[in-house]
Design a protein around this motif. Structure first.
Motif, PDB file in Angstrom:
ATOM      1  N   ILE A  81     -30.323  64.926 -37.459  1.00  0.00           N
ATOM      2  CA  ILE A  81     -30.048  65.550 -35.994  1.00  0.00           C
ATOM      3  C   ILE A  81     -29.054  64.627 -35.090  1.00  0.00           C
ATOM      4  O   ILE A  81     -28.937  65.044 -33.927  1.00  0.00           O
ATOM      5  CB  ILE A  81     -31.144  66.216 -35.154  1.00  0.00           C
ATOM      6  N   LEU A  82     -28.713  63.666 -35.559  1.00  0.00           N
ATOM      7  CA  LEU A  82     -27.982  62.653 -34.617  1.00  0.00           C
ATOM      8  C   LEU A  82     -26.495  63.036 -34.625  1.00  0.00           C
ATOM      9  O   LEU A  82     -25.506  62.321 -34.133  1.00  0.00           O
ATOM     10  CB  LEU A  82     -28.330  61.221 -35.222  1.00  0.00           C
ATOM     11  N   ASP A  83     -26.001  64.063 -34.943  1.00  0.00           N
ATOM     12  CA  ASP A  83     -24.751  64.677 -35.013  1.00  0.00           C
ATOM     13  C   ASP A  83     -24.513  65.594 -33.689  1.00  0.00           C
ATOM     14  O   ASP A  83     -23.344  65.690 -33.485  1.00  0.00           O
ATOM     15  CB  ASP A  83     -24.424  65.598 -36.142  1.00  0.00           C
ATOM     16  N   ARG A  84     -25.521  65.459 -32.746  1.00  0.00           N
ATOM     17  CA  ARG A  84     -25.341  66.042 -31.444  1.00  0.00           C
ATOM     18  C   ARG A  84     -25.593  64.822 -30.516  1.00  0.00           C
ATOM     19  O   ARG A  84     -26.160  63.889 -30.761  1.00  0.00           O
ATOM     20  CB  ARG A  84     -26.327  67.030 -31.224  1.00  0.00           C
ATOM     21  N   PRO A  85     -24.966  64.655 -29.243  1.00  0.00           N
ATOM     22  CA  PRO A  85     -25.181  63.856 -28.245  1.00  0.00           C
ATOM     23  C   PRO A  85     -26.651  63.625 -27.751  1.00  0.00           C
ATOM     24  O   PRO A  85     -27.367  64.857 -27.802  1.00  0.00           O
ATOM     25  CB  PRO A  85     -24.180  64.375 -27.054  1.00  0.00           C
ATOM     26  N   PHE A  86     -27.077  62.463 -27.646  1.00  0.00           N
ATOM     27  CA  PHE A  86     -28.560  62.251 -27.219  1.00  0.00           C
ATOM     28  C   PHE A  86     -28.469  61.134 -26.321  1.00  0.00           C
ATOM     29  O   PHE A  86     -27.661  60.052 -26.365  1.00  0.00           O
ATOM     30  CB  PHE A  86     -29.414  62.221 -28.354  1.00  0.00           C
ATOM     31  N   ALA A  87     -29.489  61.109 -25.591  1.00  0.00           N
ATOM     32  CA  ALA A  87     -29.908  60.082 -24.781  1.00  0.00           C
ATOM     33  C   ALA A  87     -31.543  59.770 -25.132  1.00  0.00           C
ATOM     34  O   ALA A  87     -31.991  60.617 -25.451  1.00  0.00           O
ATOM     35  CB  ALA A  87     -29.663  60.172 -23.156  1.00  0.00           C
ATOM     36  N   CYS A  88     -32.009  58.625 -24.269  1.00  0.00           N
ATOM     37  CA  CYS A  88     -33.473  58.149 -24.700  1.00  0.00           C
ATOM     38  C   CYS A  88     -33.980  57.928 -23.084  1.00  0.00           C
ATOM     39  O   CYS A  88     -33.454  57.306 -22.432  1.00  0.00           O
ATOM     40  CB  CYS A  88     -33.711  57.022 -25.307  1.00  0.00           C
ATOM     41  N   PHE A  89     -35.258  58.506 -23.118  1.00  0.00           N
ATOM     42  CA  PHE A  89     -36.028  57.975 -21.886  1.00  0.00           C
ATOM     43  C   PHE A  89     -37.366  57.510 -22.397  1.00  0.00           C
ATOM     44  O   PHE A  89     -38.011  58.029 -23.418  1.00  0.00           O
ATOM     45  CB  PHE A  89     -36.524  59.036 -20.885  1.00  0.00           C
ATOM     46  N   GLY A  90     -37.845  56.140 -21.934  1.00  0.00           N
ATOM     47  CA  GLY A  90     -39.100  55.715 -22.554  1.00  0.00           C
ATOM     48  C   GLY A  90     -39.902  55.128 -21.221  1.00  0.00           C
ATOM     49  O   GLY A  90     -39.397  54.441 -20.339  1.00  0.00           O
ATOM     50  N   ALA A  91     -41.157  55.418 -21.197  1.00  0.00           N
ATOM     51  CA  ALA A  91     -42.127  55.162 -20.519  1.00  0.00           C
ATOM     52  C   ALA A  91     -42.820  53.934 -20.861  1.00  0.00           C
ATOM     53  O   ALA A  91     -43.407  54.285 -21.912  1.00  0.00           O
ATOM     54  CB  ALA A  91     -42.967  56.199 -19.844  1.00  0.00           C
ATOM     55  N   SER A  92     -43.028  52.580 -20.227  1.00  0.00           N
ATOM     56  CA  SER A  92     -43.712  51.590 -20.552  1.00  0.00           C
ATOM     57  C   SER A  92     -43.519  51.385 -22.102  1.00  0.00           C
ATOM     58  O   SER A  92     -42.380  50.820 -22.577  1.00  0.00           O
ATOM     59  CB  SER A  92     -45.366  51.905 -20.672  1.00  0.00           C
TER      60      SER A  92
END
Length: 244
Positions: free
Chosen positions: A80-91
């Motif tokens: 599914i990495l053929d679509r734009p993505f970003a990441c949010f990570g807590a701790s």
């Protein structure tokens, strides 16, 4: 089926322009993101990553190695990495998202458009991870010190005994993942630090700037290690502005 175990859609959005992969804190689960689909604009589709050993994956053995965790996660994400993505990570989630980004770069796979990290000491500082190799009593004391754990968990021996092995495994992932200097990512990083966070103060999060050559910003929030309502709203506002 692996996709459904690892990735939890928080509200499918067919017309969303970008996917936001959300990584929970140590001992946590995707439940921390349950309201994000309602808070973010329709142009952003939040997808939470559920690690083994908790919630609907409680029968699975939790990871104790960052390398194997990320390797399995990439197998799930690659289609599914053929679509734009970003990441949010807590701790802990911040460290997982960083390790994921580096592994994607090593494999010449698409990179996130942006990394959002909160409540996590900068990797370059190589701070000692507490709790992972201590007694249950010391681990519980550490949990109380950080705050954020509901009182009823401490009052219920069964709940507490179920949580401790998961938390210990997650902390082991962090403690045994040695920092190896490598070229900074060509991915912008936006960090959120709690002014009263005893674990990841603003000064301990500032060196996240060394992780990127694409721009860095540090937001200092009036919160502790776990985001309060005001801190969460600031995170949502920034992500909505950047990606929406």
């Amino acid at each position: 089926m692996d996709e459904f175990r690892w990735l939890k859609g928080l509200g499918r959005r067919e017309d969303a322009g970008i996917m936001l992969l959300c990584f929970h804190y140590a001992g946590g689960s995707v439940s921390m993101f349950r309201n994000w689909a309602h808070l973010l604009p329709p142009s952003i589709e939040p997808v939470a990553v559920q690690l083994p050993g908790r919630a609907d994956r409680f029968m699975e053995t939790p990871h104790t190695s960052m390398t194997t965790l990320v390797d399995e996660l990439i197998e799930v994400l690659e289609p599914i990495l053929d679509r734009p993505f970003a990441c949010f990570g807590a701790s802990m989630g911040a460290r997982v998202s960083r390790a994921l980004a580096h592994a994607l770069r090593d494999r010449q796979l698409p990179l996130p458009r942006k990394l959002y990290v909160s409540s996590s000491t900068a990797p370059v500082l190589e701070e000692v991870v507490r709790g992972w190799n201590e007694s249950d009593e010391e681990l519980v004391a550490y949990m109380r010190e950080l705050g954020g754990t509901p009182r009823e968990v401490f009052d219920d021996d069964d709940l507490l005994s179920a949580l401790l092995p998961i938390l210990r495994a997650d902390l082991t992932v962090l403690a045994t993942h040695a920092y190896h200097p490598s070229p900074p990512l060509n991915v912008p990083v936006h960090a959120f630090a709690g002014r009263d966070d005893i674990e990841a103060s603003p000064s301990l999060m500032a060196p996240w700037s060394e992780e990127t050559v694409a721009g860095f910003h540090l937001d200092v929030l009036d919160t502790g290690h776990f985001l309060n309502e005001v801190g969460l709203q600031r995170v949502i506002d920034v992500i909505s502005r950047d990606l929406g």
